[in-house]
Write an enzyme that holds these catalytic residues in place. Structure first.
Site, PDB file in Angstrom:
ATOM      1  N   ASP A  69       0.867  -1.173   0.000  1.00 31.64           N
ATOM      2  CA  ASP A  69       0.000   0.000   0.000  1.00 31.64           C
ATOM      3  C   ASP A  69       0.914   1.236   0.000  1.00 31.64           C
ATOM      4  O   ASP A  69       2.116   1.114   0.276  1.00 31.64           O
ATOM      5  CB  ASP A  69      -0.849  -0.090   1.288  1.00 31.64           C
ATOM      6  N   ASP A  77       0.051   5.187   1.070  1.00 27.62           N
ATOM      7  CA  ASP A  77      -0.052   6.146   2.184  1.00 27.62           C
ATOM      8  C   ASP A  77      -0.082   5.433   3.527  1.00 27.62           C
ATOM      9  O   ASP A  77      -0.869   4.522   3.749  1.00 27.62           O
ATOM     10  CB  ASP A  77      -1.321   6.993   2.039  1.00 27.62           C
ATOM     11  N   ASP A 119      -1.854  -0.290   5.809  1.00 33.59           N
ATOM     12  CA  ASP A 119      -2.208   0.316   7.105  1.00 33.59           C
ATOM     13  C   ASP A 119      -3.681   0.653   7.242  1.00 33.59           C
ATOM     14  O   ASP A 119      -4.130   1.083   8.300  1.00 33.59           O
ATOM     15  CB  ASP A 119      -1.425   1.635   7.293  1.00 33.59           C
TER      16      ASP A 119
HETATM   17  O1  LIG Z   1      -4.490   3.103  -0.293  1.00 32.39           O
HETATM   18  P1  LIG Z   1      -3.560   4.196   0.143  1.00 32.39           P
HETATM   19  O2  LIG Z   1      -2.348   4.324  -0.721  1.00 32.39           O
HETATM   20  O3  LIG Z   1      -3.194   4.079   1.601  1.00 32.39           O
HETATM   21  O4  LIG Z   1      -4.398   5.539  -0.037  1.00 32.39           O
HETATM   22  C1  LIG Z   1      -5.472   5.837   0.863  1.00 32.39           C
HETATM   23  C2  LIG Z   1      -5.705   7.321   0.880  1.00 32.39           C
HETATM   24  O5  LIG Z   1      -4.426   7.908   1.133  1.00 32.39           O
HETATM   25  C3  LIG Z   1      -4.322   9.322   1.084  1.00 32.39           C
HETATM   26  O6  LIG Z   1      -4.933   9.875   2.242  1.00 32.39           O
HETATM   27  C4  LIG Z   1      -4.304   9.524   3.457  1.00 32.39           C
HETATM   28  O7  LIG Z   1      -2.942  10.021   3.453  1.00 32.39           O
HETATM   29  C5  LIG Z   1      -2.828  11.462   3.394  1.00 32.39           C
HETATM   30  C6  LIG Z   1      -1.343  11.803   3.298  1.00 32.39           C
HETATM   31  O8  LIG Z   1      -0.623  11.267   4.353  1.00 32.39           O
HETATM   32  C7  LIG Z   1      -3.501  12.072   4.631  1.00 32.39           C
HETATM   33  O9  LIG Z   1      -3.426  13.493   4.575  1.00 32.39           O
HETATM   34  C8  LIG Z   1      -4.975  11.628   4.667  1.00 32.39           C
HETATM   35  O10 LIG Z   1      -5.581  12.101   5.859  1.00 32.39           O
HETATM   36  C9  LIG Z   1      -5.068  10.100   4.631  1.00 32.39           C
HETATM   37  O11 LIG Z   1      -6.418   9.680   4.530  1.00 32.39           O
HETATM   38  C10 LIG Z   1      -4.911   9.860  -0.193  1.00 32.39           C
HETATM   39  O12 LIG Z   1      -4.870  11.267  -0.162  1.00 32.39           O
HETATM   40  C11 LIG Z   1      -6.302   9.335  -0.431  1.00 32.39           C
HETATM   41  O13 LIG Z   1      -6.782   9.798  -1.669  1.00 32.39           O
HETATM   42  C12 LIG Z   1      -6.232   7.821  -0.460  1.00 32.39           C
HETATM   43  O14 LIG Z   1      -7.511   7.265  -0.710  1.00 32.39           O
END
Ligand SMILES: O=P(O)(O)OC[C@H]1O[C@H](O[C@H]2O[C@H](CO)[C@@H](O)[C@H](O)[C@H]2O)[C@H](O)[C@@H](O)[C@@H]1O
Length: 373
Positions: free
Chosen positions: A124, A126, A314
């Protein structure tokens, strides 16, 4: 290697009810709850049944779900002894580690099992390869992490599976030797290859018909949330994220209500949530777990005893992939979390830095294994 989709269409018919099974607890997750030992005194809140997307936010529990969607920041309260609270949290985490051991301390066990097998890595983005930050546009991966992923991809088939749009996550990772699945697995591409006909790409987009609808909803969401300070709407191509990490908690119910007001007009879309983010997605039977199955099959790695898929993630959406590996007995998930959480993973890592250590160790182990053969 070509991606050869050999799967029935995941697009559900119009009137099919919203699928909640992937979000609530399902029968398949029962065995690991059963593994809780009574002497651990570990209480992890059960995953809340997901509220119907048309329910009122106050009565349905959306607000509670939003509050619980990311580890709470430590607050110093004059009535609470901070040291005691933090010691209690540490004790709870240590108890949880007995059930979901660290993949670093269990490394020998993992590699004993991986001996002679092809390890397939699913990562994954983020919160796994990059730390969670306030601004989603600034979720950069360190160059050390990039090197670790690049080296790992030199030894193991490696895919990034993200909720972000494929282009965006590719931009952050910046490596061409990987497979990428964006939009929670709804946009999959194999590595760019040189062929006689030039660059060849393999694309699988099971939700392509939803593109105009998602675009329309994205524009409505921008318009309808622009007065909510700190809110941010992100277009992830086949899904949309509405971030509220920087929104005052007093306005969280307002932002949820605005989102619900829009998607009530779209019965073919559903609402899910991640870490301080609401996500609007097509109602299709497709998720990160299906993407893992698809990639394994496309790579000729499915249903083989000599393959060990490992998924590191995560987020709630990563649970679908953990479940696929656990239920199929195919491989295992590693949950990245610094707090105890209910999960379908087998192992855990505390933070992205530990993910990097794990990847480095995996490469070191593989090199040594190859040298002895
Ligand atoms: O599947 P992932 O790669 O984990 O993506 C899931 C979401 O991640 C991002 O948002 C998350 O991370 C951001 C940066 O650290 C944070 O600001 C936010 O609060 C988190 O939810 C991304 O911006 C989303 O579009 C994804 O769906």
């Amino acid at each position: 290697m070509d991606l050869k989709p050999n799967l029935n269409s995941p697009v559900l018919a119009d009137q099919v009810p919203v699928k909640m099974s992937s979000l609530g607890r399902s029968a398949t997750s029962a065995p690991y709850w059963a593994s809780f030992s009574s002497d651990l005194h570990l209480i992890i809140p059960k995953r809340r049944t997901f509220p119907n997307k048309l329910d009122d936010v106050r009565t349905s529990g959306w607000l509670d779900a939003m509050k619980a969607s990311s580890p709470p920041r430590k607050k110093i309260n004059k009535d609470i002894n901070f040291d005691t609270a933090s010691e209690e949290a540490d004790a709870l985490y240590l108890s949880w580690l007995k059930i979901y051991p660290s993949a670093i301390s269990s490394f020998e066990k993992i590699t004993n099992y991986a001996k002679g097998k092809t390890v397939a890595l699913f990562l994954d983005y983020d919160g796994t390869l990059s730390p969670i930050v306030d601004n989603p546009e600034h979720a950069f991966m360190s160059s050390a992490m990039r090197t670790a992923v690049k080296n790992a991809a030199g030894y193991f088939p490696t895919a990034i599976i993200s909720g972000r749009s494929r282009d965006k996550v590719h931009g952050f990772v910046g490596l061409n030797e990987l497979y990428y699945a964006g939009s929670h697995g709804m946009d999959i591409i194999g590595p760019v290859k040189d062929s006689k006909r030039g660059k060849e790409v393999n694309l699988f987009q099971p939700a392509s018909e939803f593109l105009p609808m998602i675009d329309e909803v994205f524009r409505s969401l921008i318009k309808n949330t622009k007065d909510i300070l700190g809110s941010k709407v992100e277009n992830n191509k086949f899904c949309v994220s509405v971030h509220y990490r920087l929104v005052d908690e007093k306005s969280w119910d307002l932002i949820a209500q605005r989102v619900l007001d829009i998607i009530k007009n779209y019965p073919r879309l559903r609402l899910t949530y991640g870490r301080k983010v609401l996500e609007i997605r097509p109602v299709i039977d497709w998720n990160k777990g299906r993407a893992v199955e698809f990639l394994l099959e496309s790579l000729g790695l499915n249903d083989r005893d000599d393959v060990l898929p490992i998924y590191v993630g995560d987020d709630r959406t990563d649970e679908d992939a953990f479940k696929v590996l656990r239920v199929g007995g195919k491989g295992f998930g590693i949950l990245v979390s610094s707090v105890p959480k209910e999960t379908n993973a087998y192992y855990s890592l505390r933070e992205p830095l530990e993910v990097m250590d794990f990847l480095i160790s995996l490469v070191r182990w593989k090199k040594a294994e190859m040298a002895t053969h």
